[in-house]
Design a protein around this motif. Sequence first.
Motif, PDB file in Angstrom:
ATOM      1  N   ILE A   1       0.839  -1.204   0.000  1.00 52.41           N
ATOM      2  CA  ILE A   1       0.000   0.000   0.000  1.00 52.41           C
ATOM      3  C   ILE A   1       0.874   1.255   0.000  1.00 52.41           C
ATOM      4  N   LYS A   2       1.944   1.256   0.777  1.00 51.67           N
ATOM      5  CA  LYS A   2       2.849   2.409   0.795  1.00 51.67           C
ATOM      6  C   LYS A   2       3.391   2.690  -0.610  1.00 51.67           C
ATOM      7  N   LEU A   3       3.804   1.637  -1.313  1.00 49.28           N
ATOM      8  CA  LEU A   3       4.336   1.819  -2.663  1.00 49.28           C
ATOM      9  C   LEU A   3       3.256   2.306  -3.626  1.00 49.28           C
ATOM     10  N   GLY A   4       2.050   1.781  -3.504  1.00 47.60           N
ATOM     11  CA  GLY A   4       0.947   2.238  -4.348  1.00 47.60           C
ATOM     12  C   GLY A   4       0.649   3.708  -4.133  1.00 47.60           C
ATOM     13  N   LYS A   5       0.654   4.119  -2.879  1.00 49.49           N
ATOM     14  CA  LYS A   5       0.408   5.534  -2.571  1.00 49.49           C
ATOM     15  C   LYS A   5       1.547   6.412  -3.074  1.00 49.49           C
TER      16      LYS A   5
ATOM     17  N   GLN B   1       2.769  -0.414 -14.393  1.00 45.49           N
ATOM     18  CA  GLN B   1       4.094  -0.979 -14.646  1.00 45.49           C
ATOM     19  C   GLN B   1       5.094  -0.547 -13.581  1.00 45.49           C
ATOM     20  N   LEU B   2       5.086   0.726 -13.236  1.00 45.05           N
ATOM     21  CA  LEU B   2       5.992   1.216 -12.200  1.00 45.05           C
ATOM     22  C   LEU B   2       5.661   0.577 -10.854  1.00 45.05           C
ATOM     23  N   TYR B   3       4.386   0.534 -10.520  1.00 47.57           N
ATOM     24  CA  TYR B   3       3.967  -0.081  -9.258  1.00 47.57           C
ATOM     25  C   TYR B   3       4.441  -1.527  -9.187  1.00 47.57           C
ATOM     26  N   ASN B   4       4.259  -2.276 -10.263  1.00 45.87           N
ATOM     27  CA  ASN B   4       4.693  -3.673 -10.288  1.00 45.87           C
ATOM     28  C   ASN B   4       6.207  -3.782 -10.111  1.00 45.87           C
ATOM     29  N   ALA B   5       6.964  -2.912 -10.774  1.00 46.66           N
ATOM     30  CA  ALA B   5       8.421  -2.947 -10.650  1.00 46.66           C
ATOM     31  C   ALA B   5       8.846  -2.676  -9.204  1.00 46.66           C
ATOM     32  N   LEU B   6       8.188  -1.717  -8.570  1.00 46.51           N
ATOM     33  CA  LEU B   6       8.506  -1.430  -7.168  1.00 46.51           C
ATOM     34  C   LEU B   6       8.187  -2.623  -6.281  1.00 46.51           C
ATOM     35  N   LEU B   7       7.050  -3.262  -6.525  1.00 48.65           N
ATOM     36  CA  LEU B   7       6.682  -4.448  -5.750  1.00 48.65           C
ATOM     37  C   LEU B   7       7.703  -5.567  -5.948  1.00 48.65           C
ATOM     38  N   HIS B   8       8.085  -5.781  -7.201  1.00 47.92           N
ATOM     39  CA  HIS B   8       9.061  -6.832  -7.484  1.00 47.92           C
ATOM     40  C   HIS B   8      10.394  -6.558  -6.803  1.00 47.92           C
ATOM     41  N   SER B   9      10.751  -5.286  -6.667  1.00 44.68           N
ATOM     42  CA  SER B   9      12.024  -4.948  -6.034  1.00 44.68           C
ATOM     43  C   SER B   9      12.061  -5.357  -4.560  1.00 44.68           C
ATOM     44  N   ILE B  10      10.880  -5.566  -3.958  1.00 40.75           N
ATOM     45  CA  ILE B  10      10.826  -6.057  -2.567  1.00 40.75           C
ATOM     46  C   ILE B  10      10.187  -7.457  -2.504  1.00 40.75           C
ATOM     47  N   ASN B  11      10.278  -8.167  -3.629  1.00 40.05           N
ATOM     48  CA  ASN B  11       9.857  -9.576  -3.730  1.00 40.05           C
ATOM     49  C   ASN B  11       8.376  -9.814  -3.496  1.00 40.05           C
ATOM     50  N   ILE B  12       7.535  -8.886  -3.924  1.00 43.25           N
ATOM     51  CA  ILE B  12       6.084  -9.098  -3.896  1.00 43.25           C
ATOM     52  C   ILE B  12       5.638  -9.345  -5.329  1.00 43.25           C
ATOM     53  N   PRO B  13       5.069 -10.528  -5.635  1.00 40.69           N
ATOM     54  CA  PRO B  13       4.617 -10.817  -6.991  1.00 40.69           C
ATOM     55  C   PRO B  13       3.462  -9.901  -7.416  1.00 40.69           C
ATOM     56  N   ALA B  14       3.529  -9.450  -8.655  1.00 43.02           N
ATOM     57  CA  ALA B  14       2.465  -8.611  -9.215  1.00 43.02           C
ATOM     58  C   ALA B  14       2.442  -8.794 -10.724  1.00 43.02           C
ATOM     59  N   VAL B  15       1.258  -8.724 -11.293  1.00 42.54           N
ATOM     60  CA  VAL B  15       1.112  -8.784 -12.748  1.00 42.54           C
ATOM     61  C   VAL B  15       0.309  -7.581 -13.229  1.00 42.54           C
ATOM     62  N   TYR B  16       0.599  -7.205 -14.451  1.00 41.45           N
ATOM     63  CA  TYR B  16      -0.072  -6.108 -15.127  1.00 41.45           C
ATOM     64  C   TYR B  16      -1.373  -6.653 -15.692  1.00 41.45           C
ATOM     65  N   THR B  17      -2.466  -6.009 -15.396  1.00 38.33           N
ATOM     66  CA  THR B  17      -3.746  -6.444 -15.927  1.00 38.33           C
ATOM     67  C   THR B  17      -4.470  -5.274 -16.563  1.00 38.33           C
ATOM     68  N   PHE B  18      -5.390  -5.591 -17.430  1.00 38.31           N
ATOM     69  CA  PHE B  18      -6.118  -4.519 -18.101  1.00 38.31           C
ATOM     70  C   PHE B  18      -7.549  -4.939 -18.388  1.00 38.31           C
TER      71      PHE B  18
ATOM     72  N   TRP C   1      -4.376 -13.345  -4.978  1.00 39.12           N
ATOM     73  CA  TRP C   1      -4.166 -12.266  -5.934  1.00 39.12           C
ATOM     74  C   TRP C   1      -5.261 -11.220  -5.718  1.00 39.12           C
ATOM     75  N   ILE C   2      -4.849  -9.998  -5.417  1.00 37.06           N
ATOM     76  CA  ILE C   2      -5.832  -8.942  -5.194  1.00 37.06           C
ATOM     77  C   ILE C   2      -5.605  -7.800  -6.190  1.00 37.06           C
ATOM     78  N   PRO C   3      -6.674  -7.140  -6.621  1.00 36.62           N
ATOM     79  CA  PRO C   3      -6.523  -6.023  -7.554  1.00 36.62           C
ATOM     80  C   PRO C   3      -6.184  -4.729  -6.809  1.00 36.62           C
ATOM     81  N   ILE C   4      -5.201  -4.004  -7.349  1.00 34.16           N
ATOM     82  CA  ILE C   4      -4.801  -2.709  -6.806  1.00 34.16           C
ATOM     83  C   ILE C   4      -4.713  -1.734  -7.976  1.00 34.16           C
ATOM     84  N   ASP C   5      -5.304  -0.581  -7.844  1.00 30.29           N
ATOM     85  CA  ASP C   5      -5.264   0.436  -8.900  1.00 30.29           C
ATOM     86  C   ASP C   5      -4.507   1.659  -8.387  1.00 30.29           C
ATOM     87  N   SER C   6      -3.238   1.746  -8.748  1.00 29.68           N
ATOM     88  CA  SER C   6      -2.413   2.872  -8.288  1.00 29.68           C
ATOM     89  C   SER C   6      -2.738   4.163  -9.034  1.00 29.68           C
ATOM     90  N   THR C   7      -3.389   4.077 -10.178  1.00 26.96           N
ATOM     91  CA  THR C   7      -3.799   5.289 -10.911  1.00 26.96           C
ATOM     92  C   THR C   7      -4.938   5.982 -10.182  1.00 26.96           C
TER      93      THR C   7
END
Length: 145
Positions: free
Chosen positions: A12-16, A51-68, A97-103
């Motif tokens: 959540i911190k990274l998303g914000k 994409q940025l949110y996912n990259a940040l998550l991956h940098s701390i070993n949290i799996p995330a995928v881009y969805t549309f 797997w939970i949906p997060i919308d950082s936009t």
Amino acid sequence: MKKEFHINPPYIKLGKWVKRNIKYDISYVGKKMSIEEILTKRIGVCEYFAQLYNALLHSINIPAVYTFGYAITNEQNLKSNNKVLHAWSLVKINSKWIPIDSTWGIFEGRLPISHVFESYFERTFKFVSIDLNCKPKSKFDIQFL
């Protein structure tokens, strides 16, 4: 009266952080930008937020995928069935797997009915490991699960 402090988990911190630090600009639709460019320009559309949110998550070993899918942005669009393409993230938290919308700033793991899921990407990307001061550290592969 004692103040209560709510501690947000890292996802959540990274998303914000992404929501606060990246400016939405519709003129970036269809442009190709790397994670480094998104961080440098700090501008983009929903796909770059995700994409940025996912990259940040991956940098701390949290799996995330881009969805549309599609988003209904207002009542007029809902009445006319006018759909707008939109992107967000699916994040693996506690084996789910939970949906997060950082936009849009939606971090509760539940998206409103305005979001219509269509698909997600499963592939390997090259990202840069970064800190929040935007200083590149090292490149590494991230495998989407």
